[in-house]
Write a protein that holds these residues in place. Structure first.
Motif, PDB file in Angstrom:
ATOM      1  N   VAL A 160      27.341  25.880  10.393  1.00  0.00           N
ATOM      2  CA  VAL A 160      27.898  24.992   9.218  1.00  0.00           C
ATOM      3  C   VAL A 160      29.373  24.879   8.913  1.00  0.00           C
ATOM      4  CG1 VAL A 160      27.855  24.296   6.583  1.00  0.00           C
ATOM      5  CG2 VAL A 160      25.650  25.072   7.706  1.00  0.00           C
ATOM      6  N   ASP A 161      30.016  24.047   9.123  1.00  0.00           N
ATOM      7  CA  ASP A 161      31.421  24.011   9.348  1.00  0.00           C
ATOM      8  C   ASP A 161      32.265  23.349   8.304  1.00  0.00           C
ATOM      9  OD1 ASP A 161      31.023  21.289   9.805  1.00  0.00           O
ATOM     10  OD2 ASP A 161      32.145  21.041  11.645  1.00  0.00           O
ATOM     11  N   GLY A 162      31.486  23.020   7.116  1.00  0.00           N
ATOM     12  CA  GLY A 162      32.224  22.651   5.993  1.00  0.00           C
ATOM     13  C   GLY A 162      32.214  21.168   5.746  1.00  0.00           C
ATOM     14  N   THR A 163      32.008  20.474   6.922  1.00  0.00           N
ATOM     15  CA  THR A 163      31.764  18.778   6.933  1.00  0.00           C
ATOM     16  C   THR A 163      30.304  18.506   7.323  1.00  0.00           C
ATOM     17  OG1 THR A 163      32.519  18.893   9.262  1.00  0.00           O
ATOM     18  CG2 THR A 163      34.137  18.794   7.843  1.00  0.00           C
ATOM     19  N   GLY A 164      29.756  19.427   7.826  1.00  0.00           N
ATOM     20  CA  GLY A 164      28.193  19.083   8.225  1.00  0.00           C
ATOM     21  C   GLY A 164      27.742  20.341   9.112  1.00  0.00           C
ATOM     22  N   HIS A 165      26.394  20.101   9.604  1.00  0.00           N
ATOM     23  CA  HIS A 165      25.933  20.886  10.383  1.00  0.00           C
ATOM     24  C   HIS A 165      26.461  20.744  12.029  1.00  0.00           C
ATOM     25  CE1 HIS A 165      22.273  21.161   7.433  1.00  0.00           C
ATOM     26  NE2 HIS A 165      23.386  21.745   7.231  1.00  0.00           N
ATOM     27  N   LEU A 166      26.738  21.828  12.799  1.00  0.00           N
ATOM     28  CA  LEU A 166      27.246  21.946  13.973  1.00  0.00           C
ATOM     29  C   LEU A 166      25.870  21.283  14.917  1.00  0.00           C
ATOM     30  CD1 LEU A 166      29.790  24.958  14.107  1.00  0.00           C
ATOM     31  CD2 LEU A 166      30.202  22.354  13.922  1.00  0.00           C
ATOM     32  N   SER A 167      26.340  20.798  16.060  1.00  0.00           N
ATOM     33  CA  SER A 167      25.234  20.424  16.892  1.00  0.00           C
ATOM     34  C   SER A 167      24.642  21.741  17.953  1.00  0.00           C
ATOM     35  CB  SER A 167      25.361  19.252  17.928  1.00  0.00           C
ATOM     36  OG  SER A 167      26.567  19.403  18.727  1.00  0.00           O
ATOM     37  N   LEU A 168      25.794  22.520  18.096  1.00  0.00           N
ATOM     38  CA  LEU A 168      25.586  23.612  19.025  1.00  0.00           C
ATOM     39  C   LEU A 168      26.617  24.720  18.700  1.00  0.00           C
ATOM     40  CD1 LEU A 168      24.586  24.624  21.950  1.00  0.00           C
ATOM     41  CD2 LEU A 168      26.830  23.536  22.770  1.00  0.00           C
ATOM     42  N   LEU A 169      25.890  25.920  18.708  1.00  0.00           N
ATOM     43  CA  LEU A 169      26.616  27.284  18.456  1.00  0.00           C
ATOM     44  C   LEU A 169      27.082  27.670  19.606  1.00  0.00           C
ATOM     45  CD1 LEU A 169      27.596  29.404  16.487  1.00  0.00           C
ATOM     46  CD2 LEU A 169      25.573  30.309  16.415  1.00  0.00           C
ATOM     47  N   ALA A 202      17.937  27.475  23.421  1.00  0.00           N
ATOM     48  CA  ALA A 202      18.823  28.418  23.738  1.00  0.00           C
ATOM     49  C   ALA A 202      19.370  28.337  25.348  1.00  0.00           C
ATOM     50  CB  ALA A 202      18.417  30.075  23.666  1.00  0.00           C
ATOM     51  N   THR A 203      20.333  28.004  25.646  1.00  0.00           N
ATOM     52  CA  THR A 203      20.947  27.744  26.914  1.00  0.00           C
ATOM     53  C   THR A 203      21.955  28.593  27.225  1.00  0.00           C
ATOM     54  OG1 THR A 203      22.300  25.983  26.531  1.00  0.00           O
ATOM     55  CG2 THR A 203      20.144  25.455  26.770  1.00  0.00           C
ATOM     56  N   ARG A 204      22.341  28.599  28.335  1.00  0.00           N
ATOM     57  CA  ARG A 204      23.908  29.284  28.745  1.00  0.00           C
ATOM     58  C   ARG A 204      25.095  28.747  27.812  1.00  0.00           C
ATOM     59  NH1 ARG A 204      24.003  30.365  35.317  1.00  0.00           N
ATOM     60  NH2 ARG A 204      22.333  31.978  35.572  1.00  0.00           N
ATOM     61  N   GLY A 205      24.849  27.630  27.439  1.00  0.00           N
ATOM     62  CA  GLY A 205      25.861  27.036  26.730  1.00  0.00           C
ATOM     63  C   GLY A 205      25.988  27.590  25.331  1.00  0.00           C
ATOM     64  N   GLY A 206      24.831  28.027  24.848  1.00  0.00           N
ATOM     65  CA  GLY A 206      24.730  28.466  23.416  1.00  0.00           C
ATOM     66  C   GLY A 206      23.409  28.126  22.660  1.00  0.00           C
ATOM     67  N   VAL A 207      23.374  28.191  21.384  1.00  0.00           N
ATOM     68  CA  VAL A 207      22.248  28.181  20.697  1.00  0.00           C
ATOM     69  C   VAL A 207      22.344  26.741  19.929  1.00  0.00           C
ATOM     70  CG1 VAL A 207      20.705  28.915  18.848  1.00  0.00           C
ATOM     71  CG2 VAL A 207      21.872  30.517  20.596  1.00  0.00           C
ATOM     72  N   ARG A 208      21.270  25.788  19.877  1.00  0.00           N
ATOM     73  CA  ARG A 208      20.892  24.458  19.112  1.00  0.00           C
ATOM     74  C   ARG A 208      20.025  24.705  18.287  1.00  0.00           C
ATOM     75  NH1 ARG A 208      23.518  19.917  20.692  1.00  0.00           N
ATOM     76  NH2 ARG A 208      23.465  20.608  22.917  1.00  0.00           N
ATOM     77  N   VAL A 209      20.287  24.473  17.009  1.00  0.00           N
ATOM     78  CA  VAL A 209      18.934  24.559  16.192  1.00  0.00           C
ATOM     79  C   VAL A 209      18.438  23.240  15.971  1.00  0.00           C
ATOM     80  CG1 VAL A 209      18.572  24.929  13.471  1.00  0.00           C
ATOM     81  CG2 VAL A 209      20.653  26.286  14.774  1.00  0.00           C
ATOM     82  N   LEU A 210      17.161  23.345  16.381  1.00  0.00           N
ATOM     83  CA  LEU A 210      16.226  22.264  16.220  1.00  0.00           C
ATOM     84  C   LEU A 210      15.538  22.035  14.905  1.00  0.00           C
ATOM     85  CD1 LEU A 210      14.644  22.544  19.759  1.00  0.00           C
ATOM     86  CD2 LEU A 210      16.644  21.242  19.220  1.00  0.00           C
ATOM     87  N   ASP A 211      15.273  22.959  14.212  1.00  0.00           N
ATOM     88  CA  ASP A 211      14.308  22.988  13.070  1.00  0.00           C
ATOM     89  C   ASP A 211      15.107  23.927  11.997  1.00  0.00           C
ATOM     90  OD1 ASP A 211      12.636  22.921  10.780  1.00  0.00           O
ATOM     91  OD2 ASP A 211      10.864  22.932  12.335  1.00  0.00           O
ATOM     92  N   ARG A 212      15.930  23.370  11.142  1.00  0.00           N
ATOM     93  CA  ARG A 212      16.901  24.357  10.322  1.00  0.00           C
ATOM     94  C   ARG A 212      15.901  24.768   9.175  1.00  0.00           C
ATOM     95  NH1 ARG A 212      22.206  24.347  10.785  1.00  0.00           N
ATOM     96  NH2 ARG A 212      22.383  25.472   8.751  1.00  0.00           N
ATOM     97  N   ASN A 213      14.722  23.970   8.697  1.00  0.00           N
ATOM     98  CA  ASN A 213      13.813  24.442   7.890  1.00  0.00           C
ATOM     99  C   ASN A 213      12.948  25.597   7.992  1.00  0.00           C
ATOM    100  OD1 ASN A 213      14.405  22.406   5.925  1.00  0.00           O
ATOM    101  ND2 ASN A 213      13.186  21.177   6.706  1.00  0.00           N
ATOM    102  N   ALA A 214      12.627  25.577   9.728  1.00  0.00           N
ATOM    103  CA  ALA A 214      11.931  26.726  10.169  1.00  0.00           C
ATOM    104  C   ALA A 214      12.626  27.950  10.140  1.00  0.00           C
ATOM    105  CB  ALA A 214      11.122  26.231  11.307  1.00  0.00           C
ATOM    106  N   LEU A 215      13.949  27.741  10.537  1.00  0.00           N
ATOM    107  CA  LEU A 215      15.006  28.982  10.782  1.00  0.00           C
ATOM    108  C   LEU A 215      15.217  29.371   9.516  1.00  0.00           C
ATOM    109  CD1 LEU A 215      16.280  30.391  13.006  1.00  0.00           C
ATOM    110  CD2 LEU A 215      18.263  29.051  12.884  1.00  0.00           C
TER     111      LEU A 215
END
Length: 224
Positions: A160-169, A202-215
């Motif tokens: 979360v960056d203050g303007t919305g959810h980031l697509s990739l960490l 999860a890839t070499r580029g980082g972590v992408r959240v697919l299901d925030r509710n489950a997380l």
């Protein structure tokens, strides 16, 4: 400097016009390249900073030399306020995770401004209060939560960056391990389980959240 350039996110989203004017009138702007250190743990500190663009990592070193990442801050965040209330050495190292720009205001300039406009102190008291609550929350999580719950909370927080959810960490598994005080192997095993469940990718580029509710459920398991 034009106050319209100040980010309307983070702490600055609800800061007073007096603070905005201060950051415009006497602040010094600093540009950082990716990986560049603004200051290190143990350096003498005498300034408050506001993040204009980019992202900064805050970390400390243990006595054994082990790095522990504390936070990532983005545009609109303020930091370095401890130097205002108790001038001395910095308590953490600040490193740019990407090209970043910050504005710094010296302790003496802020104190002079407060003498002219005491209401400016309300901003700084509020900032100190927010930081104390955050520190207390981090301590409680580190002491009482199991690693998977800490990891889930940290991923939710950092995307979360203050303007919305980031697509990739864009943090490696080793870097995530530094944030939750665990081994890379333990973090990797947990991420693999969540990936198979379709919660993250999860890839070499980082972590992408697919299901925030489950997380979020993973983050709150300790409450069940």
């Amino acid at each position: 400097m034009d106050s319209s350039e100040l980010p309307k996110t983070g702490f600055l989203a609800h800061a007073s016009s007096d603070l905005a004017d201060l950051l415009d009138s006497v602040a010094t702007e600093v540009e950082l390249d990716e990986g560049e250190v603004l200051f290190e743990q143990g350096d003498v500190g005498d300034a408050l900073y506001a993040i204009m663009t980019g992202a900064l990592e805050f970390s400390i070193l243990s006595r054994e030399g082990r790095k522990l990442s504390l936070d990532v801050m983005r545009p609109g965040a303020l930091f370095g306020e401890i130097a205002l209330f108790d001038p001395g050495v910095r308590t953490a190292t600040v490193t740019a995770l990407q090209p970043s720009r910050v504005r710094g205001v010296k302790n003496a300039d802020i104190l002079a401004a407060i003498r002219k406009k005491p209401e400016l102190g309300i901003d700084l008291i509020q900032l100190a209060g927010e930081r104390m609550r955050w520190m207390s929350s981090q301590l409680n999580e580190q002491v009482f939560l199991p690693m998977p719950a800490r990891l889930a909370r940290k991923i939710l927080y950092l995307t979360v960056d203050g303007t919305g959810h980031l697509s990739l960490l864009t943090l490696s598994q080793a870097e995530l391990a530094e944030f939750v005080g665990a081994t890379r192997e333990a973090v990797s095993k947990t991420l693999s389980l969540w990936k198979r469940a379709g919660v993250i990718d999860a890839t070499r580029g980082g972590v992408r959240v697919l299901d925030r509710n489950a997380l979020q459920v993973m983050a709150d398991l300790h409450q069940i």
